[in-house]
Scaffold this motif. Structure first.
Motif, PDB file in Angstrom:
ATOM      1  N   VAL A 105       0.814  -1.223   0.000  1.00 37.86           N
ATOM      2  CA  VAL A 105       0.000   0.000   0.000  1.00 37.86           C
ATOM      3  C   VAL A 105       0.851   1.279   0.000  1.00 37.86           C
ATOM      4  O   VAL A 105       0.315   2.379   0.095  1.00 37.86           O
ATOM      5  CB  VAL A 105      -0.979   0.016   1.202  1.00 37.86           C
ATOM      6  CG1 VAL A 105      -2.080  -1.007   0.997  1.00 37.86           C
ATOM      7  CG2 VAL A 105      -0.246  -0.225   2.513  1.00 37.86           C
ATOM      8  N   LEU A 106       2.167   1.128  -0.135  1.00 37.07           N
ATOM      9  CA  LEU A 106       3.032   2.316  -0.260  1.00 37.07           C
ATOM     10  C   LEU A 106       2.832   2.912  -1.657  1.00 37.07           C
ATOM     11  O   LEU A 106       2.974   2.212  -2.660  1.00 37.07           O
ATOM     12  CB  LEU A 106       4.498   1.928  -0.054  1.00 37.07           C
ATOM     13  CG  LEU A 106       5.531   3.040  -0.279  1.00 37.07           C
ATOM     14  CD1 LEU A 106       5.320   4.197   0.698  1.00 37.07           C
ATOM     15  CD2 LEU A 106       6.949   2.487  -0.140  1.00 37.07           C
ATOM     16  N   ARG A 107       2.478   4.178  -1.705  1.00 37.20           N
ATOM     17  CA  ARG A 107       2.212   4.812  -2.990  1.00 37.20           C
ATOM     18  C   ARG A 107       3.052   6.060  -3.250  1.00 37.20           C
ATOM     19  O   ARG A 107       3.143   6.521  -4.386  1.00 37.20           O
ATOM     20  CB  ARG A 107       0.728   5.198  -3.092  1.00 37.20           C
ATOM     21  CG  ARG A 107      -0.233   4.030  -3.167  1.00 37.20           C
ATOM     22  CD  ARG A 107      -0.069   3.256  -4.459  1.00 37.20           C
ATOM     23  NE  ARG A 107      -1.043   2.185  -4.593  1.00 37.20           N
ATOM     24  CZ  ARG A 107      -0.878   0.968  -4.093  1.00 37.20           C
ATOM     25  NH1 ARG A 107       0.248   0.672  -3.450  1.00 37.20           N
ATOM     26  NH2 ARG A 107      -1.805   0.032  -4.244  1.00 37.20           N
ATOM     27  N   LEU A 108       3.657   6.620  -2.197  1.00 42.77           N
ATOM     28  CA  LEU A 108       4.385   7.880  -2.381  1.00 42.77           C
ATOM     29  C   LEU A 108       5.542   7.945  -1.396  1.00 42.77           C
ATOM     30  O   LEU A 108       5.384   7.619  -0.217  1.00 42.77           O
ATOM     31  CB  LEU A 108       3.435   9.062  -2.148  1.00 42.77           C
ATOM     32  CG  LEU A 108       4.014  10.482  -2.220  1.00 42.77           C
ATOM     33  CD1 LEU A 108       4.597  10.765  -3.604  1.00 42.77           C
ATOM     34  CD2 LEU A 108       2.934  11.505  -1.879  1.00 42.77           C
ATOM     35  N   ILE A 109       6.711   8.341  -1.900  1.00 42.17           N
ATOM     36  CA  ILE A 109       7.879   8.529  -1.044  1.00 42.17           C
ATOM     37  C   ILE A 109       8.357   9.966  -1.171  1.00 42.17           C
ATOM     38  O   ILE A 109       8.535  10.477  -2.289  1.00 42.17           O
ATOM     39  CB  ILE A 109       9.032   7.576  -1.435  1.00 42.17           C
ATOM     40  CG1 ILE A 109       8.590   6.112  -1.307  1.00 42.17           C
ATOM     41  CG2 ILE A 109      10.257   7.835  -0.553  1.00 42.17           C
ATOM     42  CD1 ILE A 109       9.612   5.116  -1.828  1.00 42.17           C
ATOM     43  N   PHE A 110       8.544  10.607  -0.042  1.00 40.44           N
ATOM     44  CA  PHE A 110       9.199  11.908   0.006  1.00 40.44           C
ATOM     45  C   PHE A 110      10.647  11.679   0.412  1.00 40.44           C
ATOM     46  O   PHE A 110      10.923  11.096   1.464  1.00 40.44           O
ATOM     47  CB  PHE A 110       8.524  12.831   1.029  1.00 40.44           C
ATOM     48  CG  PHE A 110       7.162  13.310   0.619  1.00 40.44           C
ATOM     49  CD1 PHE A 110       7.001  14.192  -0.439  1.00 40.44           C
ATOM     50  CD2 PHE A 110       6.029  12.888   1.300  1.00 40.44           C
ATOM     51  CE1 PHE A 110       5.742  14.639  -0.813  1.00 40.44           C
ATOM     52  CE2 PHE A 110       4.766  13.336   0.935  1.00 40.44           C
ATOM     53  CZ  PHE A 110       4.622  14.215  -0.127  1.00 40.44           C
ATOM     54  N   LEU A 111      11.579  12.124  -0.425  1.00 40.32           N
ATOM     55  CA  LEU A 111      13.002  12.029  -0.100  1.00 40.32           C
ATOM     56  C   LEU A 111      13.483  13.402   0.342  1.00 40.32           C
ATOM     57  O   LEU A 111      13.417  14.368  -0.426  1.00 40.32           O
ATOM     58  CB  LEU A 111      13.796  11.554  -1.314  1.00 40.32           C
ATOM     59  CG  LEU A 111      15.323  11.493  -1.125  1.00 40.32           C
ATOM     60  CD1 LEU A 111      15.708  10.557   0.009  1.00 40.32           C
ATOM     61  CD2 LEU A 111      16.010  11.072  -2.423  1.00 40.32           C
ATOM     62  N   LEU A 112      13.959  13.491   1.573  1.00 39.10           N
ATOM     63  CA  LEU A 112      14.383  14.770   2.138  1.00 39.10           C
ATOM     64  C   LEU A 112      15.883  14.956   1.990  1.00 39.10           C
ATOM     65  O   LEU A 112      16.672  14.042   2.286  1.00 39.10           O
ATOM     66  CB  LEU A 112      14.022  14.851   3.633  1.00 39.10           C
ATOM     67  CG  LEU A 112      12.571  15.173   3.984  1.00 39.10           C
ATOM     68  CD1 LEU A 112      11.615  14.068   3.527  1.00 39.10           C
ATOM     69  CD2 LEU A 112      12.424  15.388   5.483  1.00 39.10           C
ATOM     70  N   VAL A 113      16.273  16.136   1.510  1.00 39.41           N
ATOM     71  CA  VAL A 113      17.688  16.521   1.453  1.00 39.41           C
ATOM     72  C   VAL A 113      17.809  17.937   2.014  1.00 39.41           C
ATOM     73  O   VAL A 113      16.874  18.725   1.917  1.00 39.41           O
ATOM     74  CB  VAL A 113      18.258  16.451   0.018  1.00 39.41           C
ATOM     75  CG1 VAL A 113      18.244  15.029  -0.510  1.00 39.41           C
ATOM     76  CG2 VAL A 113      17.493  17.364  -0.920  1.00 39.41           C
ATOM     77  N   ASP A 114      18.928  18.231   2.602  1.00 37.44           N
ATOM     78  CA  ASP A 114      19.180  19.555   3.170  1.00 37.44           C
ATOM     79  C   ASP A 114      19.514  20.513   2.026  1.00 37.44           C
ATOM     80  O   ASP A 114      20.471  20.292   1.280  1.00 37.44           O
ATOM     81  CB  ASP A 114      20.355  19.460   4.150  1.00 37.44           C
ATOM     82  CG  ASP A 114      20.581  20.732   4.964  1.00 37.44           C
ATOM     83  OD1 ASP A 114      20.352  21.837   4.434  1.00 37.44           O
ATOM     84  OD2 ASP A 114      21.018  20.624   6.121  1.00 37.44           O
ATOM     85  N   ILE A 115      18.707  21.566   1.878  1.00 40.85           N
ATOM     86  CA  ILE A 115      18.888  22.485   0.752  1.00 40.85           C
ATOM     87  C   ILE A 115      20.263  23.141   0.755  1.00 40.85           C
ATOM     88  O   ILE A 115      20.779  23.550  -0.288  1.00 40.85           O
ATOM     89  CB  ILE A 115      17.778  23.572   0.761  1.00 40.85           C
ATOM     90  CG1 ILE A 115      17.708  24.276  -0.612  1.00 40.85           C
ATOM     91  CG2 ILE A 115      17.988  24.575   1.901  1.00 40.85           C
ATOM     92  CD1 ILE A 115      16.495  25.169  -0.779  1.00 40.85           C
ATOM     93  N   ARG A 116      20.909  23.213   1.920  1.00 41.66           N
ATOM     94  CA  ARG A 116      22.198  23.929   2.041  1.00 41.66           C
ATOM     95  C   ARG A 116      23.376  23.131   1.502  1.00 41.66           C
ATOM     96  O   ARG A 116      24.443  23.684   1.274  1.00 41.66           O
ATOM     97  CB  ARG A 116      22.466  24.270   3.509  1.00 41.66           C
ATOM     98  CG  ARG A 116      21.406  25.147   4.153  1.00 41.66           C
ATOM     99  CD  ARG A 116      21.620  25.241   5.648  1.00 41.66           C
ATOM    100  NE  ARG A 116      21.513  23.926   6.281  1.00 41.66           N
ATOM    101  CZ  ARG A 116      21.746  23.698   7.570  1.00 41.66           C
ATOM    102  NH1 ARG A 116      22.120  24.689   8.355  1.00 41.66           N
ATOM    103  NH2 ARG A 116      21.617  22.480   8.076  1.00 41.66           N
TER     104      ARG A 116
END
Length: 204
Positions: A105-116
């Motif tokens: 049921v996983l449909r979306l992944i947000f991948l977080l990176v530090d903008i700096r």
């Protein structure tokens, strides 16, 4: 979606069985200390519900947050912390790998990176991992309040080029301080929730 209830329903460690949920799952991935807990707390309008730690690399579990009895936020272990043993890193990798492979049921992944900072090898590997399992992660550039407005376009372009994101993939600057990007992130979550519910209805 207005968040009215939040419940930390499952905490899965290295030896735990991944739950077979019926509601759509939205996962959050990123390096240790990139701001995953701060993002989740912001999205659910809670100051400190998701676990934040002053010790990067401390979160060693996959945490399933039940939102409104409608969907799950899945907080994946932070990766890339130097003081964690290689053996532990490999175990975390297997745990995340197993989740990406087995969740129905996983449909979306947000991948977080530090903008700096320019995304590193671990970020690229995580992005490629998601693609391998058939996901096109939306990239969230965290800590956007710490850079000048005039720098954001160049920094998001650097993220795109370094990760080699698929054309058209959103890269969303986000700040837990100013709430920049919060509404846009929720738009994608709502869209995926609606699509999943329609998918379920068609299968019934």
């Amino acid at each position: 979606m207005k968040v009215t209830s939040v419940n930390l329903e499952n905490v899965c460690g290295i030896t735990s069985k991944i739950p077979e949920n019926q509601m759509v799952e939205i996962a959050f991935a990123g390096r240790s200390n990139v701001g995953k807990s701060s993002l989740i707390n912001s999205l659910i309008n809670r100051k400190a519900y998701a676990r934040t730690s002053q010790q990067p690399g401390k979160t060693q579990t996959i945490n399933f947050y039940n939102i409104n009895q409608a969907l799950y936020f899945v907080d994946l272990p932070g990766y890339g912390y130097a003081k964690v043993s290689q053996q532990t890193v490999q175990k975390w990798g297997k745990m995340i790998d197993g989740y990406l492979e087995k969740s129905k049921v996983l449909r979306l992944i947000f991948l977080l990176v530090d903008i700096r900072h320019k995304p590193n090898q671990n970020d690229k590997q995580m992005y490629d991992w998601c693609i391998h399992y058939g996901f096109n992660p939306i990239v969230i550039a965290t800590k956007a309040d710490k850079v000048k407005r005039s720098q954001k376009n160049a920094l998001t372009k650097q993220i795109r080029e370094t990760l080699q994101v698929i054309e058209g993939t959103p890269v969303i600057p986000f700040s837990s301080v100013t709430k920049e990007g919060k509404d846009e992130i929720w738009e994608y979550i709502d869209m995926m929730y609606q699509a999943f519910e329609e998918e379920k209805t068609m299968q019934e």
